[in-house]
Structures are given as C-alpha cells and as structure tokens.
Design a protein around this motif. Structure first.
Motif, mmCIF file in Angstrom:
data_model
loop_
_atom_site.group_PDB
_atom_site.id
_atom_site.type_symbol
_atom_site.label_atom_id
_atom_site.label_comp_id
_atom_site.label_asym_id
_atom_site.label_seq_id
_atom_site.Cartn_x
_atom_site.Cartn_y
_atom_site.Cartn_z
ATOM 1 N N VAL A 83 -15.289 6.723 -27.742
ATOM 2 C CA VAL A 83 -14.379 6.928 -26.607
ATOM 3 C C VAL A 83 -14.488 5.768 -25.626
ATOM 4 O O VAL A 83 -14.230 5.916 -24.439
ATOM 5 C CB VAL A 83 -14.611 8.295 -25.910
ATOM 6 C CG1 VAL A 83 -14.232 9.438 -26.823
ATOM 7 C CG2 VAL A 83 -16.038 8.433 -25.420
ATOM 8 N N LEU A 84 -14.859 4.621 -26.154
ATOM 9 C CA LEU A 84 -14.956 3.378 -25.392
ATOM 10 C C LEU A 84 -15.869 3.549 -24.179
ATOM 11 O O LEU A 84 -15.517 3.193 -23.057
ATOM 12 C CB LEU A 84 -13.573 2.872 -24.993
ATOM 13 C CG LEU A 84 -12.589 2.694 -26.154
ATOM 14 C CD1 LEU A 84 -11.238 2.254 -25.647
ATOM 15 C CD2 LEU A 84 -13.130 1.727 -27.186
ATOM 16 N N GLY A 85 -17.049 4.129 -24.444
ATOM 17 C CA GLY A 85 -18.030 4.316 -23.381
ATOM 18 C C GLY A 85 -17.613 5.332 -22.345
ATOM 19 O O GLY A 85 -18.106 5.317 -21.222
ATOM 20 N N SER A 116 -14.344 14.173 -23.398
ATOM 21 C CA SER A 116 -15.415 14.700 -22.544
ATOM 22 C C SER A 116 -16.718 14.816 -23.302
ATOM 23 O O SER A 116 -16.724 14.964 -24.522
ATOM 24 C CB SER A 116 -15.021 16.061 -21.976
ATOM 25 O OG SER A 116 -14.766 16.971 -23.031
ATOM 26 N N SER A 117 -17.792 14.746 -22.555
ATOM 27 C CA SER A 117 -19.114 14.917 -23.126
ATOM 28 C C SER A 117 -19.221 16.351 -23.622
ATOM 29 O O SER A 117 -18.884 17.289 -22.912
ATOM 30 C CB SER A 117 -20.180 14.631 -22.070
ATOM 31 O OG SER A 117 -21.451 14.823 -22.609
ATOM 32 N N ALA A 118 -19.674 16.506 -24.867
ATOM 33 C CA ALA A 118 -19.703 17.829 -25.488
ATOM 34 C C ALA A 118 -21.040 18.529 -25.346
ATOM 35 O O ALA A 118 -21.235 19.591 -25.900
ATOM 36 C CB ALA A 118 -19.336 17.707 -26.965
ATOM 37 N N THR A 120 -25.378 18.166 -23.535
ATOM 38 C CA THR A 120 -26.286 17.614 -22.541
ATOM 39 C C THR A 120 -26.628 16.159 -22.817
ATOM 40 O O THR A 120 -27.056 15.447 -21.930
ATOM 41 C CB THR A 120 -27.589 18.434 -22.485
ATOM 42 O OG1 THR A 120 -28.173 18.457 -23.795
ATOM 43 C CG2 THR A 120 -27.314 19.844 -22.015
ATOM 44 N N THR A 121 -26.420 15.711 -24.061
ATOM 45 C CA THR A 121 -26.662 14.304 -24.369
ATOM 46 C C THR A 121 -25.350 13.562 -24.279
ATOM 47 O O THR A 121 -24.281 14.128 -24.504
ATOM 48 C CB THR A 121 -27.261 14.123 -25.773
ATOM 49 O OG1 THR A 121 -26.264 14.431 -26.746
ATOM 50 C CG2 THR A 121 -28.471 15.005 -25.989
ATOM 51 N N THR A 122 -25.420 12.295 -23.956
ATOM 52 C CA THR A 122 -24.185 11.510 -23.851
ATOM 53 C C THR A 122 -23.736 10.985 -25.201
ATOM 54 O O THR A 122 -22.704 10.345 -25.296
ATOM 55 C CB THR A 122 -24.378 10.325 -22.877
ATOM 56 O OG1 THR A 122 -25.462 9.524 -23.357
ATOM 57 C CG2 THR A 122 -24.644 10.817 -21.476
ATOM 58 N N ALA A 123 -24.517 11.261 -26.279
ATOM 59 C CA ALA A 123 -24.139 10.776 -27.607
ATOM 60 C C ALA A 123 -22.984 11.581 -28.182
ATOM 61 O O ALA A 123 -22.168 11.051 -28.919
ATOM 62 C CB ALA A 123 -25.339 10.828 -28.548
ATOM 63 N N ASN A 124 -22.904 12.877 -27.883
ATOM 64 C CA ASN A 124 -21.885 13.743 -28.463
ATOM 65 C C ASN A 124 -20.721 13.925 -27.497
ATOM 66 O O ASN A 124 -20.910 14.398 -26.376
ATOM 67 C CB ASN A 124 -22.483 15.103 -28.803
ATOM 68 C CG ASN A 124 -23.589 14.991 -29.820
ATOM 69 O OD1 ASN A 124 -23.531 14.165 -30.721
ATOM 70 N ND2 ASN A 124 -24.606 15.809 -29.673
ATOM 71 N N ILE A 150 -11.617 4.591 -33.219
ATOM 72 C CA ILE A 150 -10.614 4.736 -32.161
ATOM 73 C C ILE A 150 -10.464 3.400 -31.443
ATOM 74 O O ILE A 150 -11.449 2.824 -30.985
ATOM 75 C CB ILE A 150 -11.023 5.813 -31.140
ATOM 76 C CG1 ILE A 150 -11.394 7.134 -31.830
ATOM 77 C CG2 ILE A 150 -9.936 6.014 -30.087
ATOM 78 C CD1 ILE A 150 -10.276 7.776 -32.593
ATOM 79 N N LEU A 151 -9.228 2.916 -31.347
ATOM 80 C CA LEU A 151 -8.926 1.656 -30.672
ATOM 81 C C LEU A 151 -7.830 1.894 -29.641
ATOM 82 O O LEU A 151 -6.921 2.691 -29.873
ATOM 83 C CB LEU A 151 -8.423 0.610 -31.673
ATOM 84 C CG LEU A 151 -9.280 0.338 -32.903
ATOM 85 C CD1 LEU A 151 -8.496 -0.462 -33.916
ATOM 86 C CD2 LEU A 151 -10.527 -0.406 -32.485
#
Length: 160
Positions: A83-85, A116-118, A120-124, A150-151
């Motif tokens: 999601v481009l950070g 959106s963040s899915a 508690t971690t920002t990886a998912n 995704i681009l």
C-alpha cells in the motif's frame, strides 16, 4: 439545510444512485460534511442505515471515470509495502499487476476504496479495491492468492 437521506439500508461497498436517496433538512454541520451532487459513481465505505444523512466521509470519490462496466469490490490482505507505505487513499487509481507462474504479468485497473492496518502490527494491511467485474471474476484465483503487485496508475488522475 437540505441533505440527502438514505431511503433504505445500504450495505458497505454499494454503488450509490439517486434512487437510494430522499431529501430532508438537517442542521448544518461542517462546510463539507454532507454529501452533495454528484453522488452517482460513488461507493459507500460502510453500511448506512435507513434515515441517516449521507456524509462525504461515508463515500468514496466518484470512480466511474476510472472503472467501466459492472463493478466488483475486491479485498486483499497485503503488506505495508503493497500500500506504498500506507500512502494509498480512497480514490487513488492503481494498477494491480497479476504475477502468476507460467504467465506474463497482467495489469488490471482499479481504484482504492480503503487501505488500513488490519491488526496490531504494521505488516498486515487490508486493501479494498473497486475494479471491472468481468476482469475480477476472470482473475479471481490469482487475486485470492494475493499474487499481485500494486502500483499507482501513472495514466489516471485521482477523482476528488
């Protein structure tokens, strides 16, 4: 002030038409809180109950200039990098590059409805896209496996 009121319960990710709405008056809120014309081609971002006023925050930007034909809403589990950070926003036009072993990469045009963040971690992250329904059905297996990149779509202008 006159505002659009939802005439019957609308599910999340429903393409709004004027037939879904009635008019009523409500006390003024902030300057851009209530949805205004045009509403056609905008998608509900959450379920909205009958009788509620339609708010801009409840709707995506108009996507009809970017997605043609019948719409399909697709949800993907992605990483923050996908999601481009975290920089993708509702209304951003993107290319979904399908990566499948034994086939050349294929591009699908889509519009971000939400990212959106899915957890508690920002990886998912969760990425919700609107795309052409025929293309989404044709590539459903690849999309389900998340074999995608995704681009930002360099040829499209984001609606606002």
């Amino acid at each position: 002030m006159p505002v659009f009121i939802v005439a019957s319960d609308l599910p999340a990710y429903h393409e709004v038409t004027l037939n879904d709405l009635t008019m009523d008056t409500r006390a003024a809120l902030g300057e851009n809180d209530y949805a205004t014309l045009p509403v056609d081609g905008r998608i509900t971002l959450k379920a909205i109950e009958k009788g509620e006023p339609l708010l801009n925050a409840d709707l995506s930007p108009s996507i009809r200039g970017l997605v043609s034909g019948d719409l399909r809403v697709v949800g993907l589990d992605v990483t923050r990098g996908d999601v481009l950070g975290g920089a993708l926003r509702s209304g951003d036009p993107v290319l979904v590059l399908l990566i499948e072993k034994g086939y050349p990469p294929r591009e699908l045009r889509a519009v971000v409805l939400s990212a959106s963040s899915a957890g508690t971690t920002t990886a998912n992250w969760s990425l919700v896209l609107a795309m052409n329904g025929r293309e989404a059905r044709s590539h459903a297996a690849t999309l389900a496996r998340n074999d995608v990149l995704i681009l930002r779509d360099p040829k499209a202008t984001a609606p606002r």
